[in-house]
Every structure is written in structure tokens, then in C-alpha cells.
Enzyme design. Structure first.
Site, PDB file in Angstrom:
ATOM      1  N   THR A 147       0.830  -1.209   0.000  1.00  0.00           N
ATOM      2  CA  THR A 147       0.000   0.000   0.000  1.00  0.00           C
ATOM      3  C   THR A 147       0.867   1.262   0.000  1.00  0.00           C
ATOM      4  O   THR A 147       0.475   2.295   0.533  1.00  0.00           O
ATOM      5  CB  THR A 147      -0.916  -0.013   1.243  1.00  0.00           C
ATOM      6  OG1 THR A 147      -0.081  -0.243   2.382  1.00  0.00           O
ATOM      7  CG2 THR A 147      -1.959  -1.089   1.168  1.00  0.00           C
ATOM      8  N   GLY A 148       2.059   1.126  -0.579  1.00  0.00           N
ATOM      9  CA  GLY A 148       2.940   2.285  -0.689  1.00  0.00           C
ATOM     10  C   GLY A 148       2.670   3.026  -1.991  1.00  0.00           C
ATOM     11  O   GLY A 148       1.881   2.566  -2.830  1.00  0.00           O
ATOM     12  N   PRO A 149       3.347   4.167  -2.208  1.00  0.00           N
ATOM     13  CA  PRO A 149       3.131   4.941  -3.440  1.00  0.00           C
ATOM     14  C   PRO A 149       3.460   4.165  -4.718  1.00  0.00           C
ATOM     15  O   PRO A 149       2.817   4.373  -5.750  1.00  0.00           O
ATOM     16  CB  PRO A 149       4.053   6.151  -3.262  1.00  0.00           C
ATOM     17  CG  PRO A 149       4.935   5.872  -2.093  1.00  0.00           C
ATOM     18  CD  PRO A 149       4.247   4.851  -1.266  1.00  0.00           C
ATOM     19  N   ARG A 188      -1.732  -4.792   4.258  1.00  0.00           N
ATOM     20  CA  ARG A 188      -2.071  -5.130   5.644  1.00  0.00           C
ATOM     21  C   ARG A 188      -2.834  -3.963   6.255  1.00  0.00           C
ATOM     22  O   ARG A 188      -2.715  -2.820   5.784  1.00  0.00           O
ATOM     23  CB  ARG A 188      -0.807  -5.447   6.449  1.00  0.00           C
ATOM     24  CG  ARG A 188       0.111  -4.268   6.669  1.00  0.00           C
ATOM     25  CD  ARG A 188       1.228  -4.634   7.641  1.00  0.00           C
ATOM     26  NE  ARG A 188       2.225  -3.572   7.704  1.00  0.00           N
ATOM     27  CZ  ARG A 188       3.336  -3.649   8.417  1.00  0.00           C
ATOM     28  NH1 ARG A 188       3.610  -4.738   9.113  1.00  0.00           N
ATOM     29  NH2 ARG A 188       4.204  -2.648   8.424  1.00  0.00           N
ATOM     30  N   HIS A 215      24.921   2.125  -0.412  1.00  0.00           N
ATOM     31  CA  HIS A 215      24.245   2.439   0.853  1.00  0.00           C
ATOM     32  C   HIS A 215      25.013   1.966   2.088  1.00  0.00           C
ATOM     33  O   HIS A 215      25.197   2.758   3.026  1.00  0.00           O
ATOM     34  CB  HIS A 215      22.823   1.879   0.881  1.00  0.00           C
ATOM     35  CG  HIS A 215      21.861   2.698   0.079  1.00  0.00           C
ATOM     36  ND1 HIS A 215      20.525   2.425   0.009  1.00  0.00           N
ATOM     37  CD2 HIS A 215      22.048   3.797  -0.697  1.00  0.00           C
ATOM     38  CE1 HIS A 215      19.924   3.313  -0.764  1.00  0.00           C
ATOM     39  NE2 HIS A 215      20.836   4.142  -1.217  1.00  0.00           N
TER      40      HIS A 215
HETATM   41  N1  LIG Z   1       8.965   4.947  -3.597  1.00  0.00           N
HETATM   42  C1  LIG Z   1      10.052   4.959  -4.352  1.00  0.00           C
HETATM   43  O1  LIG Z   1      10.286   5.899  -5.098  1.00  0.00           O
HETATM   44  C2  LIG Z   1      11.014   3.819  -4.331  1.00  0.00           C
HETATM   45  C3  LIG Z   1      12.251   3.964  -4.983  1.00  0.00           C
HETATM   46  C4  LIG Z   1      13.140   2.882  -4.995  1.00  0.00           C
HETATM   47  C5  LIG Z   1      12.807   1.721  -4.341  1.00  0.00           C
HETATM   48  N2  LIG Z   1      11.602   1.619  -3.708  1.00  0.00           N
HETATM   49  C6  LIG Z   1      11.295   0.369  -3.005  1.00  0.00           C
HETATM   50  O2  LIG Z   1      10.055  -0.171  -3.420  1.00  0.00           O
HETATM   51  C7  LIG Z   1       9.396  -0.807  -2.315  1.00  0.00           C
HETATM   52  C8  LIG Z   1       8.015  -0.228  -2.138  1.00  0.00           C
HETATM   53  O3  LIG Z   1       8.147   1.170  -2.008  1.00  0.00           O
HETATM   54  P1  LIG Z   1       7.012   2.136  -1.456  1.00  0.00           P
HETATM   55  O4  LIG Z   1       7.543   3.533  -1.495  1.00  0.00           O
HETATM   56  O5  LIG Z   1       5.742   1.855  -2.153  1.00  0.00           O
HETATM   57  O6  LIG Z   1       7.067   1.595   0.044  1.00  0.00           O
HETATM   58  P2  LIG Z   1       6.382   1.853   1.420  1.00  0.00           P
HETATM   59  O7  LIG Z   1       5.622   3.106   1.456  1.00  0.00           O
HETATM   60  O8  LIG Z   1       7.466   1.675   2.375  1.00  0.00           O
HETATM   61  O9  LIG Z   1       5.316   0.673   1.502  1.00  0.00           O
HETATM   62  C9  LIG Z   1       5.563  -0.606   1.197  1.00  0.00           C
HETATM   63  C10 LIG Z   1       4.476  -1.550   1.709  1.00  0.00           C
HETATM   64  O10 LIG Z   1       5.183  -2.519   2.473  1.00  0.00           O
HETATM   65  C11 LIG Z   1       4.414  -2.783   3.630  1.00  0.00           C
HETATM   66  N3  LIG Z   1       5.244  -3.366   4.682  1.00  0.00           N
HETATM   67  C12 LIG Z   1       6.410  -2.894   5.180  1.00  0.00           C
HETATM   68  N4  LIG Z   1       6.868  -3.730   6.130  1.00  0.00           N
HETATM   69  C13 LIG Z   1       5.964  -4.737   6.232  1.00  0.00           C
HETATM   70  C14 LIG Z   1       5.855  -5.895   7.032  1.00  0.00           C
HETATM   71  N5  LIG Z   1       6.798  -6.207   7.924  1.00  0.00           N
HETATM   72  N6  LIG Z   1       4.790  -6.717   6.843  1.00  0.00           N
HETATM   73  C15 LIG Z   1       3.840  -6.420   5.947  1.00  0.00           C
HETATM   74  N7  LIG Z   1       3.902  -5.330   5.154  1.00  0.00           N
HETATM   75  C16 LIG Z   1       4.929  -4.516   5.295  1.00  0.00           C
HETATM   76  C17 LIG Z   1       3.846  -1.438   4.002  1.00  0.00           C
HETATM   77  O11 LIG Z   1       2.802  -1.602   4.920  1.00  0.00           O
HETATM   78  P3  LIG Z   1       2.525  -0.483   6.047  1.00  0.00           P
HETATM   79  O12 LIG Z   1       2.172   0.759   5.329  1.00  0.00           O
HETATM   80  O13 LIG Z   1       1.426  -1.075   6.830  1.00  0.00           O
HETATM   81  O14 LIG Z   1       3.795  -0.360   6.822  1.00  0.00           O
HETATM   82  C18 LIG Z   1       3.384  -0.976   2.630  1.00  0.00           C
HETATM   83  O15 LIG Z   1       2.167  -1.617   2.298  1.00  0.00           O
HETATM   84  C19 LIG Z   1      10.315  -0.569  -1.107  1.00  0.00           C
HETATM   85  O16 LIG Z   1      11.120  -1.704  -0.920  1.00  0.00           O
HETATM   86  C20 LIG Z   1      11.166   0.604  -1.515  1.00  0.00           C
HETATM   87  O17 LIG Z   1      12.438   0.632  -0.921  1.00  0.00           O
HETATM   88  C21 LIG Z   1      10.709   2.631  -3.695  1.00  0.00           C
END
Ligand SMILES: NC(=O)c1ccc[n+]([C@@H]2O[C@H](COP(=O)([O-])OP(=O)(O)OC[C@H]3O[C@@H](n4cnc5c(N)ncnc54)[C@H](OP(=O)(O)O)[C@@H]3O)[C@@H](O)[C@H]2O)c1
Length: 438
Positions: free
Chosen positions: A12-14, A36, A218
Site C-alpha cells: 500500500t505504498g506509493p 495489511r 548504501h
Molecule cells: N517509492 C520509491 O520511489 C522507491 C524507490 C526505490 C525503491 N523503492 C522500493 O520499493 C518498495 C516499495 O516502495 P514504497 O515507497 O511503495 O514503500 P512503502 O511506502 O514503504 O510501503 C511498502 C508496503 O510494504 C508494507 N510493509 C512494510 N513492512 C511490512 C511488514 N513487515 N509486513 C507487511 N507489510 C509490510 C507497508 O505496509 P505499512 O504501510 O502497513 O507499513 C506498505 O504496504 C520498497 O522496498 C522501496 O524501498 C521505492
């Protein structure tokens, strides 16, 4: 025929909203998002409910217009255990360390029918991890790994909702599949071509998973005394990830560690017959270019063959050449864009009211512990990786002790990730045995 008729996105992230907009538009699939129930996801689900499951992706820069779009989700599942129906493809868009925790909550009947699982932002070993787990349900399921998420995407209104904004898009991303001659890979290639992103197909998913710059930069940038103090120490002190000391962590010692860590990783890749990476070339050609006046093509191409001191010198030049954006337009005072002014994010109070650790280095901890586990399994020495982990773990232990009376998130616990490491290594063993047979 590819498997993109019914697509279920987990997370449920962006990124989940951006993926849904892109897949819906370019495959015409029936699409759902599952997540979740949590404090963070509450506003996500309620925004979707209030807006009839409408989703909205905006951009900051017109050149990223292929990412823009409005659409609507066909279904939503609040809680992974509530997922029902048949899904051809599952897209895992949760953080890497949560893959197994999330997939375990999905009903066995659903998992048995899944034909393809896509890992959007995996780490080294993730494909093997999912392959090992899913083989208990369906040994034919194809697992595809991207090298990294293809954009930079965040919530449009700061908090989770149905609206996101994408501010950067990669030109090239690597892809690897557990299946050879995959129709799904071909379909993905077409979809991403329409988005203006080149998908470079690798021979194996592990190879795609090594093409992620965060793995190389990193740990040295964040798991050192300076950055750890900036993250967990005085909350008013401002420091910058990519600046040279004392504004940031970049010193000759950090560069030395970065280079040594890359060598440790390359030794590990050699043991399992995965193609190595020219770090400097990967940094400049696939990530941020520098001016030829700073690093010549010859320096870049011959990097792997140079002496250690020469390699350190070139890496240091790379970082200092990017203190400003060398391709930006200077202002009236001759100043270029301050490219390196990326603040080191500090520990913060999360939506549950607990102290939490920012994504960098929280996610890097899992990634590097998995690499350490694989290295140990392959009897490959990794003293610098051990040093990074030691520095990080002792810092979080120190914080636990000094915040005894306060609420801390799970991120502050030292973990072995033993189960994940065992599952990954068991798949590595299978593929090494298969290679020996051939
Ligand atoms: N956004 C970007 O521009 C970007 C860039 C590069 C890489 N990424 C990678 O892409 C992935 C997704 O990014 P995002 O920005 O959409 O991420 P996010 O906002 O961190 O959300 C990811 C999802 O993972 C869930 N989650 C985290 N820990 C969990 C756990 N222990 N059990 C169950 N669910 C869990 C979160 O649930 P909750 O909300 O309930 O915590 C949320 O639904 C990440 O790995 C991030 O590092 C993102």
C-alpha cells in the site's frame, strides 16, 4: 499468451499506485491492490473508499508524462488473508524484508493458481527466496526480478492516499526470470517500452538483482560512525549523504570501504558464476554521469583492471564531481545545482508513536545481512561487510539502551534473518549442482 489478465499488487505504498496506473493502461488487466491493516494504510484504504477506488498518478516534470494517469482499481483487499479469487500475476511491492511475512498470509488456494510473481524492488537473493517458498504450492510459478523500482514516487499529499507523484524515472532497468524464454518477460518489455523505459534482459534473476546501486553504496554511506551519529545522534544536526566530510560522510576511508565491499561482492558472484560489475561504469553509465573532463572513458572502461589506489582515486573523483550537478545550468553567480544536498534522514516517531529508523539504512540492514549469510554459506570472506553490520548493530543497541523508557519499533532489534538465508542458500545449492551436472 502472457499472464497479465488478472493482476494483484501487494503493498500500500506509493509504488503500488504507480504500478497499478501503468499496468492498467498498458495491459488492460483487471487489477487489485492488497495490503495489511496498519496505522499507515488506514488513510490509504479510506481515500480509496471515499473516491470509488479511483487512483491518480501525477508527475513533476513533463518529460515523465508516460507515468501520468487516472484510473480505478477493480478490487481492494484489506488484509492479505482476505484475498480471494484467481490471480495470474502477483506483483510484490512491499519492502524486501517483508516478502515472506506477506506471502505467508495469503490463502494456499490463491497461491496454487498464481502463474507469475514479479518482484519490483528485490535484493540479492529475493528471487531464490520466493522460488523456494512458492515451490511448496506450485513449482511452475515464474518469478521475475526487476533490478530496482523504476521511478522515484511519493504521496502527492504527504500522507498515504489514492494520489501519488513521480518525480524521476529511470531510462533502463534490468530484468531476470526464473524461466527461460519467458512470454511474460516479452510482454513486460513491450509495456515498459511504451513507458519509455528499456528493460535489459539478464540470463538469471540473480544477475538482475546485482544491478542495484544501493547494494554497493548504501552500506558504506550509511553504516559508518559519522552517518550513524547523524541518524541517531543530535536531531538538530544537519548532515548530507553525498557530501564530503565534514558536511557529509565521504572521506578517503569511506571510499576505501566502498571499494572493498564491491570486491567482496564480486568474489561472491564469481563463486556462483554470475557476471561481475564494473562499479565505476555502473555508477556513471547507469546512474549519474559525470563530465568527461572529470572521468575519461578510458578510466571508466578499465576500472576493474586498475590498482586499488587508482580505483579509490577514481571513485573519490566520482563523488566529488557530483557534489554539484555538472550538467545543470549555472546561476548568475556561476553556481551549479547543489546535487549532493540530500539530507541524512534521522530516526523519527512513526504513526504508531514509536521511534523508528528511516528506510535508509533500515532496508539496507536486511539486504546486507542476506549478503553476509550467502557469503558465509559460500565460504567467501567479507570483513568489510561484517564491519558495516557490526557498526549498525552496536549503534541500534546503544539507542535501545539510551531510550529504555520510550517506545521503539521492531527495527531496533538485532536479527539473523536465518530462515530467509537458509531458503536462499538452498536454491543456490540447487543451481550450483545443476551447473555442475551440465
Ligand atoms: N517509492 C520509491 O520511489 C522507491 C524507490 C526505490 C525503491 N523503492 C522500493 O520499493 C518498495 C516499495 O516502495 P514504497 O515507497 O511503495 O514503500 P512503502 O511506502 O514503504 O510501503 C511498502 C508496503 O510494504 C508494507 N510493509 C512494510 N513492512 C511490512 C511488514 N513487515 N509486513 C507487511 N507489510 C509490510 C507497508 O505496509 P505499512 O504501510 O502497513 O507499513 C506498505 O504496504 C520498497 O522496498 C522501496 O524501498 C521505492
Amino acid at each position: 499468451m502472457s499472464d497479465f489478465n488478472r493482476v494483484l499488487i501487494l503493498g500500500t505504498g506509493p509504488t503500488s499506485i504507480q504500478l497499478a496506473v501503468n499496468f492498467k493502461k498498458h495491459t488492460g488487466c483487471y487489477i487489485a491492490i492488497a495490503g495489511r491493516e496498519s496505522v499507515r494504510s488506514e488513510s490509504f484504504f479510506s481515500a480509496l473508499e471515499q473516491n470509488n477506488r479511483q487512483i491518480h498518478a501525477s508527475i513533476q516534470n513533463e518529460k515523465h508524462r508516460t507515468m501520468r494517469g487516472d484510473d480505478s482499481l477493480d478490487q481492494i483487499f484489506e488484509g492479505y488473508e482476505t484475498i480471494l479469487g484467481e490471480w495470474d500475476t502477483i506483483i510484490l511491492s512491499v519492502t524486501t524484508d517483508a516478502y515472506i511475512e506477506v506471502i505467508k498470509q495469503i490463502n494456499d488456494k490463491v497461491l496454487k493458481k498464481v502463474k507469475c510473481i514479479i518482484l519490483v524492488s528485490p535484493t540479492f537473493g529475493s528471487n531464490n527466496l520466493i522460488k523456494n517458498y512458492i515451490s511448496n504450492y506450485n513449482s511452475n510459478t515464474e518469478i521475475i526480478s526487476f533490478s530496482t523500482y523504476y521511478g522515484d514516487t511519493r504521496w502527492a499529499d504527504e500522507k498515504p492516499s489514492n494520489r501519488i507523484i513521480t518525480t524521476a524515472v529511470k531510462k533502463k532497468v534490468y530484468l531476470g526470470s526464473s524461466h527461460q524464454a519467458s512470454k511474460n518477460m516479452e510482454r513486460l518489455y513491450d509495456v515498459f517500452e511504451q513507458l519509455g523505459i528499456v528493460l535489459k534482459m539478464m540470463d538469471t534473476p540473480l544477475e538482475a538483482e546485482t544491478r542495484n546501486i544501493s547494494l554497493y553504496v548504501h552500506p558504506p554511506l550509511f553504516m559508518n560512525e559519522f552517518s550513524l551519529n547523524a541518524i541517531f545522534g543530535n536531531l538538530n544536526d544537519k548532515k548530507y549523504v553525498y557530501k564530503v566530510y565534514p558536511e557529509g560522510p565521504v572521506t578517503q576511508y569511506l571510499i576505501r570501504d566502498m571499494l572493498s565491499q564491491w570486491k567482496e561482492l564480486m568474489m561472491l558472484l564469481e563463486k556462483i558464476n554470475i557476471k561481475s560489475i564494473n562499479l565505476l561504469k555502473f555508477m556513471t553509465d547507469d546512474n549519474y554521469p559525470v563530465r568527461l573532463e572529470s572521468l575519461s572513458r578510458r578510466d571508466i572502461e578499465s576500472f576493474v583492471d586498475l590498482k586499488t589506489i587508482h580505483q579509490e582515486y577514481l571513485l573519490y573523483i566520482r563523488y566529488t564531481s557530483l557534489l554539484v550537478d555538472p550538467f545543470s545550468k549555472p546561476d548568475e553567480d556561476g553556481r551549479y545545482f547543489d546535487f549532493s544536498a540530500v539530507p541524512i534522514k534521522k530516526m523519527f516517531i512513526n504513526r504508531e508513536g514509536k521511534w523508528d529508523i528511516p528506510r535508509m539504512p533500515k532496508e539496507d540492514y536486511y539486504r546486507i545481512k542476506i549478503i553476509q549469510g550467502i557469503a558465509k554459506y559460500l565460504n567467501s570472506d567479507c570483513p568489510v561487510i561484517d564491519k558495516f553490520i557490526q557498526a549498525y548493530e552496536s549503534k541500534i543497541q546503544e539507542v535501545v539502551q539510551s531510550h529504555e523508557t520510550e517506545l521503539l519499533s521492531d527495527a531496533f532489534s538485532i536479527q539473523s534473518f536465518e530462515d530467509d538465508i537458509n531458503m536462499i542458500c538452498s536454491e543456490i545449492e540447487k543451481s550450483v549442482k545443476a551447473q555442475q551436472k551440465n
